[in-house]
Design an enzyme around this catalytic site. Structure first.
Site, PDB file in Angstrom:
ATOM      1  N   HIS A 122       6.480  15.518  -5.376  1.00  0.00           N
ATOM      2  CA  HIS A 122       6.462  14.079  -5.665  1.00  0.00           C
ATOM      3  C   HIS A 122       5.445  13.322  -4.815  1.00  0.00           C
ATOM      4  O   HIS A 122       5.270  13.593  -3.636  1.00  0.00           O
ATOM      5  CB  HIS A 122       7.857  13.481  -5.457  1.00  0.00           C
ATOM      6  N   ASP A 123       4.760  12.392  -5.463  1.00  0.00           N
ATOM      7  CA  ASP A 123       3.850  11.446  -4.819  1.00  0.00           C
ATOM      8  C   ASP A 123       2.590  12.092  -4.240  1.00  0.00           C
ATOM      9  O   ASP A 123       1.837  11.437  -3.520  1.00  0.00           O
ATOM     10  CB  ASP A 123       4.566  10.649  -3.713  1.00  0.00           C
ATOM     11  N   GLY A 180       5.825  16.758  -0.589  1.00  0.00           N
ATOM     12  CA  GLY A 180       5.765  15.353  -0.969  1.00  0.00           C
ATOM     13  C   GLY A 180       4.759  14.538  -0.171  1.00  0.00           C
ATOM     14  O   GLY A 180       4.592  14.731   1.033  1.00  0.00           O
TER      15      GLY A 180
END
Length: 261
Positions: A121-122, A139
């Protein structure tokens, strides 16, 4: 016209570009947007609020756009953006963003993600990045343009890898890597410059000499690592050296891999 295998499932609302090929047993979610000439081999899942750029090919058993592997994720509306002409090989997983990390995971253009890679994520990935088999980016990592991440290597959360750097196989990277750096060893040591990559991208002899001098200054000059980097920026004529200075003096949540450590 697009070719869709009869066994594929395309949810109502999905946007499919011209000339796409969607193979057997693929699933395309309702919020997915596929650009022109995207190809999904077989057993590919593309879900979530995900856009995939033109001429990208996603190979068998990849799962693209699923929710983050983050226990703090509460179902908020986040997305994944994948650029053009990417090659995403077998069993790759790429997650959407989180609210706390900006809400967007991004992959640029012309990247190659080899079999078994994971993009969390991200994560923000630039253009022409290669992640070799089973490499993983945790992340919030930032991977700039023209980086190579070796096989079975891992990037710790929030790590930045500067453009043109190379990470050797079987390496754990827990600190930021300067542009054009060469990192290897199990716990990630900055072991020099990515000279092969620099020559391939057409760096001049003058720029390579300037980078070598800058690396020596960062290795053994007076003051702290940050002070040495700022001093380099005072009279840097090479654009490559300025990129290192800007990277080191930029905002980060991690410390840096320094020469010899």
């Amino acid at each position: 016209m697009s070719q869709v295998h009869p066994s594929a499932i395309i949810e109502e609302g999905a946007q499919i570009g011209e000339g796409c090929v969607i193979g057997p047993f693929c699933y395309v979610g309702a919020r997915v947007r596929l650009g022109d000439r995207v190809e999904l081999k077989s057993h590919v899942v593309v879900t979530g609020d995900t856009s995939v750029g033109d001429d990208t090919v996603i190979f068998n058993f990849s799962v693209i756009g699923e929710i983050p592997q983050d226990l703090k994720f509460g179902g908020e509306d986040t997305r994944l953006e994948i650029g053009k002409r990417n090659r995403i090989r077998e069993h790759v997983t790429v997650n959407t963003g989180t609210e706390g990390g900006g809400g967007v995971t991004r992959i640029g253009d012309d990247c190659l993600l080899m079999a078994g890679c994971h993009v969390a994520h991200d994560v923000q990935i630039g253009d022409r990045v290669i992640m070799v088999n089973h490499a993983g980016a945790a992340g919030h990592c930032i991977i700039e343009d023209d980086v190579i991440v070796g096989g079975i290597s891992g990037l710790h959360q929030w790590v930045r890898v500067g453009r043109g750097a190379i990470i050797g196989a079987l390496t754990m990277v827990a600190k930021d890597v300067i542009p054009y750096g060469l990192v290897q060893a199990p716990r990630g040591e900055l072991d020099g410059l990515n000279l092969v990559g620099l020559k391939r991208r057409g760096a001049s002899r003058a720029d390579i000499s300037a980078l070598r001098a800058a690396f020596r200054e960062l290795s053994s000059g007076e003051g702290t690592f940050m002070e040495r980097a700022k001093r380099l920026g005072e009279d840097a004529e090479s654009e490559y050296v300025r990129q290192i200075v800007d990277f080191v003096t930029g905002e980060t949540d991690r410390s840096f891999l320094t020469p010899g450590k």
